[in-house]
Design a protein around this motif. Structure first.
Motif, PDB file in Angstrom:
ATOM      1  N   THR A 132      16.479 -30.545 -23.458  1.00 39.76           N
ATOM      2  CA  THR A 132      15.429 -29.654 -22.963  1.00 39.76           C
ATOM      3  C   THR A 132      15.793 -28.208 -23.294  1.00 39.76           C
ATOM      4  O   THR A 132      16.864 -27.720 -22.913  1.00 39.76           O
ATOM      5  N   ILE A 133      14.908 -27.549 -24.000  1.00 42.37           N
ATOM      6  CA  ILE A 133      15.103 -26.153 -24.404  1.00 42.37           C
ATOM      7  C   ILE A 133      14.136 -25.291 -23.593  1.00 42.37           C
ATOM      8  O   ILE A 133      12.921 -25.540 -23.603  1.00 42.37           O
ATOM      9  N   THR A 134      14.670 -24.302 -22.898  1.00 43.06           N
ATOM     10  CA  THR A 134      13.845 -23.437 -22.053  1.00 43.06           C
ATOM     11  C   THR A 134      14.021 -21.980 -22.472  1.00 43.06           C
ATOM     12  O   THR A 134      15.154 -21.523 -22.675  1.00 43.06           O
ATOM     13  N   ASN A 135      12.915 -21.297 -22.616  1.00 45.55           N
ATOM     14  CA  ASN A 135      12.978 -19.841 -22.831  1.00 45.55           C
ATOM     15  C   ASN A 135      12.868 -19.172 -21.464  1.00 45.55           C
ATOM     16  O   ASN A 135      11.792 -19.131 -20.857  1.00 45.55           O
ATOM     17  N   ASN A 136      13.997 -18.639 -20.991  1.00 47.13           N
ATOM     18  CA  ASN A 136      14.030 -17.977 -19.691  1.00 47.13           C
ATOM     19  C   ASN A 136      13.565 -16.513 -19.759  1.00 47.13           C
ATOM     20  O   ASN A 136      13.613 -15.801 -18.751  1.00 47.13           O
ATOM     21  N   GLY A 137      13.111 -16.105 -20.943  1.00 48.16           N
ATOM     22  CA  GLY A 137      12.531 -14.766 -21.094  1.00 48.16           C
ATOM     23  C   GLY A 137      13.571 -13.652 -21.148  1.00 48.16           C
ATOM     24  O   GLY A 137      14.761 -13.899 -21.309  1.00 48.16           O
ATOM     25  N   PRO A 138      13.130 -12.458 -21.022  1.00 50.90           N
ATOM     26  CA  PRO A 138      11.727 -12.104 -20.728  1.00 50.90           C
ATOM     27  C   PRO A 138      10.822 -12.093 -21.962  1.00 50.90           C
ATOM     28  O   PRO A 138       9.591 -12.083 -21.823  1.00 50.90           O
ATOM     29  N   TYR A 164      15.891 -29.023 -36.238  1.00 50.61           N
ATOM     30  CA  TYR A 164      14.428 -28.944 -36.199  1.00 50.61           C
ATOM     31  C   TYR A 164      14.047 -27.540 -35.773  1.00 50.61           C
ATOM     32  O   TYR A 164      14.586 -26.987 -34.800  1.00 50.61           O
ATOM     33  N   ASN A 165      13.078 -26.951 -36.495  1.00 47.74           N
ATOM     34  CA  ASN A 165      12.602 -25.604 -36.182  1.00 47.74           C
ATOM     35  C   ASN A 165      11.412 -25.692 -35.235  1.00 47.74           C
ATOM     36  O   ASN A 165      10.381 -26.273 -35.568  1.00 47.74           O
ATOM     37  N   LEU A 166      11.580 -25.115 -34.033  1.00 47.97           N
ATOM     38  CA  LEU A 166      10.543 -25.171 -33.018  1.00 47.97           C
ATOM     39  C   LEU A 166       9.510 -24.071 -33.194  1.00 47.97           C
ATOM     40  O   LEU A 166       8.464 -24.071 -32.519  1.00 47.97           O
ATOM     41  N   GLY A 167       9.820 -23.112 -34.041  1.00 43.07           N
ATOM     42  CA  GLY A 167       8.915 -21.974 -34.192  1.00 43.07           C
ATOM     43  C   GLY A 167       9.127 -20.972 -33.067  1.00 43.07           C
ATOM     44  O   GLY A 167      10.266 -20.693 -32.676  1.00 43.07           O
ATOM     45  N   THR A 168       8.040 -20.445 -32.514  1.00 43.79           N
ATOM     46  CA  THR A 168       8.109 -19.442 -31.449  1.00 43.79           C
ATOM     47  C   THR A 168       7.940 -20.100 -30.085  1.00 43.79           C
ATOM     48  O   THR A 168       7.031 -20.917 -29.888  1.00 43.79           O
ATOM     49  N   LEU A 169       8.835 -19.731 -29.149  1.00 42.74           N
ATOM     50  CA  LEU A 169       8.797 -20.279 -27.805  1.00 42.74           C
ATOM     51  C   LEU A 169       8.484 -19.146 -26.824  1.00 42.74           C
ATOM     52  O   LEU A 169       9.296 -18.245 -26.612  1.00 42.74           O
ATOM     53  N   PRO A 170       7.270 -19.143 -26.233  1.00 47.60           N
ATOM     54  CA  PRO A 170       6.916 -18.079 -25.288  1.00 47.60           C
ATOM     55  C   PRO A 170       7.795 -18.105 -24.035  1.00 47.60           C
ATOM     56  O   PRO A 170       8.435 -19.098 -23.732  1.00 47.60           O
ATOM     57  N   SER A 192      19.309 -21.916 -31.283  1.00 53.25           N
ATOM     58  CA  SER A 192      19.432 -20.516 -31.721  1.00 53.25           C
ATOM     59  C   SER A 192      18.053 -19.973 -32.057  1.00 53.25           C
ATOM     60  O   SER A 192      17.092 -20.741 -32.260  1.00 53.25           O
ATOM     61  N   SER A 193      17.942 -18.657 -32.103  1.00 54.33           N
ATOM     62  CA  SER A 193      16.683 -18.039 -32.520  1.00 54.33           C
ATOM     63  C   SER A 193      16.977 -16.678 -33.132  1.00 54.33           C
ATOM     64  O   SER A 193      18.103 -16.161 -33.054  1.00 54.33           O
ATOM     65  N   ASP A 194      15.937 -16.085 -33.748  1.00 53.93           N
ATOM     66  CA  ASP A 194      16.099 -14.760 -34.342  1.00 53.93           C
ATOM     67  C   ASP A 194      16.052 -13.657 -33.282  1.00 53.93           C
ATOM     68  O   ASP A 194      16.369 -12.488 -33.571  1.00 53.93           O
ATOM     69  N   THR A 195      15.651 -14.025 -32.076  1.00 56.29           N
ATOM     70  CA  THR A 195      15.591 -13.054 -30.985  1.00 56.29           C
ATOM     71  C   THR A 195      16.944 -12.985 -30.292  1.00 56.29           C
ATOM     72  O   THR A 195      17.550 -14.022 -30.011  1.00 56.29           O
ATOM     73  N   GLU A 196      17.401 -11.788 -30.018  1.00 59.65           N
ATOM     74  CA  GLU A 196      18.707 -11.626 -29.377  1.00 59.65           C
ATOM     75  C   GLU A 196      18.718 -12.327 -28.013  1.00 59.65           C
ATOM     76  O   GLU A 196      17.785 -12.197 -27.220  1.00 59.65           O
ATOM     77  N   TYR A 233       9.439 -13.336 -25.992  1.00 59.47           N
ATOM     78  CA  TYR A 233       9.244 -14.519 -26.820  1.00 59.47           C
ATOM     79  C   TYR A 233      10.520 -14.765 -27.634  1.00 59.47           C
ATOM     80  O   TYR A 233      11.157 -13.818 -28.086  1.00 59.47           O
ATOM     81  N   ALA A 234      10.838 -16.046 -27.824  1.00 60.06           N
ATOM     82  CA  ALA A 234      11.953 -16.389 -28.711  1.00 60.06           C
ATOM     83  C   ALA A 234      11.370 -16.795 -30.054  1.00 60.06           C
ATOM     84  O   ALA A 234      10.545 -17.713 -30.138  1.00 60.06           O
TER      85      ALA A 234
END
Length: 336
Positions: free
Chosen positions: A16-22, A68-74, A104-108, A24-25
């Motif tokens: 399970t991958i979660t974007n805890n914000g704040p 696998y590339n998930l793309g953008t995760l809000p 991993s993502s391109d967002t810090e 977009y990833a």
């Protein structure tokens, strides 16, 4: 989702991958180099836009390549992935499968300490062995050969280690020869040592034996291995036929030679005489002359070595004269 897992069965990982914000990833990538013990891995995924309260439909299963590339995760969105594969059936009991997944993502990311997770799964083994035994070559005559066929199958799911079959030769049968598709059969111990068997592997043993007794003979075989068997009800097999040959037509005791047995193959028009206590037998010999009716039988044979003449009545009355000139054996018998 299973610990321990049985070698040869499916193991499923849930990630399970979660974007805890704040924020977009962007360009989120899941990496999971599935261990070598997992065969033919495939994956599916689903998305929750409200933090896991509700979920969208699962995707179709696809082959897993390692990432696998998930793309953008809000912010607040969850991405759930299931990766499954079959544990190599040859994996040893007690092994541990270690799997590490990372995201991993391109967002810090302000907290990379929760971007990697490792799961250790223990392995156990189970192998359902089954055995059948048939009397492939039958006979109704003493001192003729029969052939048993034994078939062993590993129904899996794991490899069966150190497989062996106990098939001790019953009293009344004499070992002649054997052939096997794998392993070695020891007629002295009655053990067929097959070795390791993969899942769905089938091996066959054929044993040729000579029937020495005219009493009914039942033969049983059992298969075992060092791997736990989840179903032992199919580990034992009794031959589908009982070895039950014709009784002696005439048997009795005479002063010099002792106890003797005289057999007649009425269909093949052959005879055999033996003295069990002396290990003496003529083997099967065709008659020179045989008259055979329902209530009476008479036969004759003579050559440079043997002389035989007998009469037999259904009432039980009989007579027999036999000589083996080379061995100096003589029998003259009359009785019931």
């Amino acid at each position: 989702d299973t610990d321990p897992v049985v070698a040869g069965e499916v193991l499923t990982y849930t990630i399970t991958i979660t974007n805890n914000g704040p924020s977009y990833a962007r360009n989120v990538t899941l990496t999971d180099n599935i261990p070598d013990e997992i065969e033919n891995p495939e994956f599916r995924y689903r998305i929750s836009s409200n933090g896991g309260t509700t979920w969208g439909d699962w995707s179709d299963w696809s082959s897993w390549s390692g990432s696998y590339n998930l793309g953008t995760l809000p912010n607040g969105e969850k991405f759930e992935v299931e990766i499954r594969g079959t544990v190599d059936p040859s994996t040893l009991e007690g092994s541990v499968i270690t799997n590490t997944a990372s995201v991993s993502s391109d967002t810090e990311d302000p907290d990379e300490g929760n971007n990697t997770d490792t799961e250790d799964t223990g392995v156990i083994t189970r192998a359902d062995l089954s055995i059948t035994k048939t009397l492939a070559k039958d006979t109704n005559l003493v001192e003729t050969e029969i052939e048993y066929t034994i078939e062993v199958k590993n129904n899996g799911p794991s490899y069966a280690r150190n497989v062996r079959v106990m098939d001790e030769i019953p009293e009344g049968l004499l070992f002649v020869s054997y052939t096997s598709t794998k392993g070695v059969y020891n007629p002295n111990t009655g053990v067929w040592s097959i070795g390791d068997m993969s899942d769905d592997e089938v091996e066959t043993l054929k044993i040729t034996l000579k029937v020495m007794d005219y009493n009914p003979i039942i033969n049983e075989a059992e298969v075992v291995s060092d791997t736990t068997d989840p179903d032992t009800t199919n580990n034992t097999a009794v031959s589908d036929k009982v070895v039950d040959v014709e009784d002696p037509l005439i048997k009795g005791t005479v002063p010099r030679e002792g106890y003797f047995e005289f057999f007649v193959d009425r269909e093949g028009k052959k005879w055999l005489l033996r003295i069990p206590d002396r290990g003496y037998t003529t083997g099967w010999i065709p008659f020179v002359r045989l008259r055979d009716t329902e209530n009476f039988m008479t036969g004759y044979y003579s050559d440079r070595r043997y002389y035989l003449k007998f009469n037999w009545y259904s009432s039980g009355r009989c007579s027999l004269i036999f000589n083996d000139r080379r061995e100096g054996i003589g029998i003259k018998y009359g009785g019931r």
